[in-house]
Design an enzyme around this catalytic site. Structure first.
Site, PDB file in Angstrom:
ATOM      1  N   PHE A  74      12.589 -17.809 -59.889  1.00 49.55           N
ATOM      2  CA  PHE A  74      11.200 -18.219 -59.332  1.00 49.55           C
ATOM      3  C   PHE A  74      11.562 -18.254 -57.106  1.00 49.55           C
ATOM      4  O   PHE A  74      12.129 -18.565 -56.926  1.00 49.55           O
ATOM      5  CB  PHE A  74      11.314 -19.783 -59.306  1.00 49.55           C
ATOM      6  CG  PHE A  74      11.215 -20.160 -60.813  1.00 49.55           C
ATOM      7  CD1 PHE A  74       9.342 -19.789 -61.635  1.00 49.55           C
ATOM      8  CD2 PHE A  74      12.237 -20.684 -61.625  1.00 49.55           C
ATOM      9  CE1 PHE A  74       9.527 -20.389 -62.718  1.00 49.55           C
ATOM     10  CE2 PHE A  74      11.391 -20.371 -63.074  1.00 49.55           C
ATOM     11  CZ  PHE A  74      10.526 -20.599 -63.904  1.00 49.55           C
ATOM     12  N   LYS A  75      10.401 -17.530 -57.054  1.00 47.96           N
ATOM     13  CA  LYS A  75      10.050 -16.624 -55.595  1.00 47.96           C
ATOM     14  C   LYS A  75       9.690 -17.506 -54.275  1.00 47.96           C
ATOM     15  O   LYS A  75       8.635 -18.050 -54.633  1.00 47.96           O
ATOM     16  CB  LYS A  75       9.698 -15.453 -55.839  1.00 47.96           C
ATOM     17  CG  LYS A  75       9.679 -14.604 -54.273  1.00 47.96           C
ATOM     18  CD  LYS A  75       9.186 -13.365 -54.534  1.00 47.96           C
ATOM     19  CE  LYS A  75       9.378 -12.659 -53.303  1.00 47.96           C
ATOM     20  NZ  LYS A  75       8.558 -11.016 -53.141  1.00 47.96           N
ATOM     21  N   ILE A  76      10.346 -18.706 -54.069  1.00 48.33           N
ATOM     22  CA  ILE A  76      10.331 -19.601 -53.144  1.00 48.33           C
ATOM     23  C   ILE A  76      10.603 -18.735 -51.564  1.00 48.33           C
ATOM     24  O   ILE A  76      11.413 -19.006 -50.793  1.00 48.33           O
ATOM     25  CB  ILE A  76      11.088 -20.940 -52.798  1.00 48.33           C
ATOM     26  CG1 ILE A  76      10.929 -21.381 -54.264  1.00 48.33           C
ATOM     27  CG2 ILE A  76      10.982 -21.864 -52.309  1.00 48.33           C
ATOM     28  CD1 ILE A  76      12.146 -21.398 -55.087  1.00 48.33           C
TER      29      ILE A  76
END
Length: 398
Positions: free
Chosen positions: A194-196
């Site tokens: 998950f790209k944060i």
């Protein structure tokens, strides 16, 4: 960015090899846009998966691509399916920019994933317009991510809404929502990242998610403080944009970290990637470092040994076409390694346990401005997706 994927999804998934070789009207392709890093195919995978390699050559000769691939995992900065055979992606990123590309053309193998999301009865039943559109966007991201997970052997990185960049609990809730949707379509957590964004709140969300066994991919890292805090949080992947820091330094001044690198005669982007790598590996953090916005072969040569290098197709093509021989004068050198990490010295100020106040104090104008610009781009794309979904909902012929 737009995409044109002409074959039915079922045939693409059942016979990927043959469908990806077609040319002419049946060619499978995605055209990258100005923010291609939002939708790049990422080679983040188990070591058993194939790495990028050039074709076999006569004994005693190889390509520069073969040589550099022995030091770092080389990742194509592309969403171009036409290059599957030359530079095969093994994992993928799904983002708002990719959804916009899918919606720009009706005849794509991923369009059914978006239409199915827009026909979801659970989302359609929500009376609040904002919640309904957000639900559609979540469903679309996951449906496309699910399709991609069937086409590539590695992990799918899913962009988290950048409007939550300063809301730790909002990020966590969003990731849990996305994870639940992935579970409903039988995509296991180990296939997902998950790209944060690397705000303090994003870094803290990464720490809490990683403690649950959820893999995170922290992006928009432009300072050592961000990189060190992300490593301390246990982020699975930390992404530094080398070329963007260089670009900033050419037109701005007064950033202490950048000025120090320039005073040493170093490129600021390469210096940050080197420092972050050595910090991660010297002190035993689990994070993998990804160098992005690599602009040329010299950048790539200077980063050999870093965990992942995202390289433009023109650089990969040049590497593939350049033959090396055992007696070649130029020798490839691993710049980053466990040995370089052990030998690297850090100041006491850099070895602190990072918190929100120390991070804010250490981030110079370059990281503040570049982080803000990146967030603005992501937020704009997310809004455009929701505006588009509002116009085309409900979809025809579903």
């Amino acid at each position: 960015m737009s995409l044109s994927l002409q074959s039915p999804l079922s045939s693409a998934l059942s016979s990927k090899s043959s469908s990806l070789q077609r040319g002419g009207g049946g060619r499978l392709k995605l055209l990258s846009g100005s923010l291609s890093s939002n939708a790049i195919f990422l080679n983040l995978h188990n070591p058993s998966f194939p790495q990028i390699r050039a074709s076999s050559l006569d004994a005693g000769a190889s390509t520069e691509l073969d040589a550099v691939s022995s030091f770092s995992e080389i990742v194509p900065d592309t969403v171009v399916f036409d290059d599957f055979q030359k530079f095969p992606p093994t994992a993928a990123t799904v983002s708002s920019s990719l959804l916009l590309g899918i919606c720009s053309l009706p005849d794509t193998i991923f369009r059914s994933a978006v239409d199915t999301a827009l026909a979801d009865s659970g989302c359609s039943g929500l009376e609040n317009d904002a919640l309904r559109l957000s639900c559609f966007a979540n469903k679309a991201l996951v449906n496309v991510g699910g399709d991609l997970s069937k086409m590539v052997p590695g992990r799918v990185s899913t962009e988290v809404d950048a409007r939550l960049a300063y809301d730790t609990h909002g990020i966590i809730r969003k990731v849990h929502d996305l994870l639940k949707l992935y579970n409903e379509i039988d995509v296991p957590p180990e296939r997902l990242l998950f790209k944060i964004p690397s705000t303090w709140q994003g870094i803290e969300a990464s720490r809490l998610l990683e403690s649950e066994g959820i893999q995170t991919h922290l992006t928009f890292v432009y300072s050592f403080a961000q990189a060190a805090a992300a490593a301390q949080a246990g982020a699975s992947v930390i992404q530094i944009f080398v070329g963007r820091l260089r670009d900033w330094s050419r037109n701005h001044a007064d950033d202490p970290e950048i000025e120090a690198a320039l005073k040493r005669g170093e490129d600021p982007g390469l210096a940050l990637a080197t420092k972050a790598y050595n910090y991660i590996h010297k002190y035993g953090y689990k994070s993998k470092l990804m160098a992005a916005a690599v602009r040329n072969k010299q950048d790539l040569f200077s980063l050999l040994g870093v965990d992942y290098i995202i390289a433009p197709l023109k650089v990969l093509q040049s590497l593939k076409e350049s033959i090396t021989t055992p007696d070649e004068k130029y020798s490839f050198v691993q710049r980053l390694s466990s040995h370089s990490a052990v030998a690297y010295s850090f100041s006491e100020e850099e070895l602190i346990t990072w918190d929100q106040l120390s991070l804010a104090s250490a981030m110079g104008p370059a990281s503040v401005e570049l982080l803000a610009a990146g967030l603005d781009g992501y937020v704009n794309q997310a809004k455009r997706v929701e505006e588009l979904f509002a116009k085309i909902w409900p979809p025809p012929n579903v």
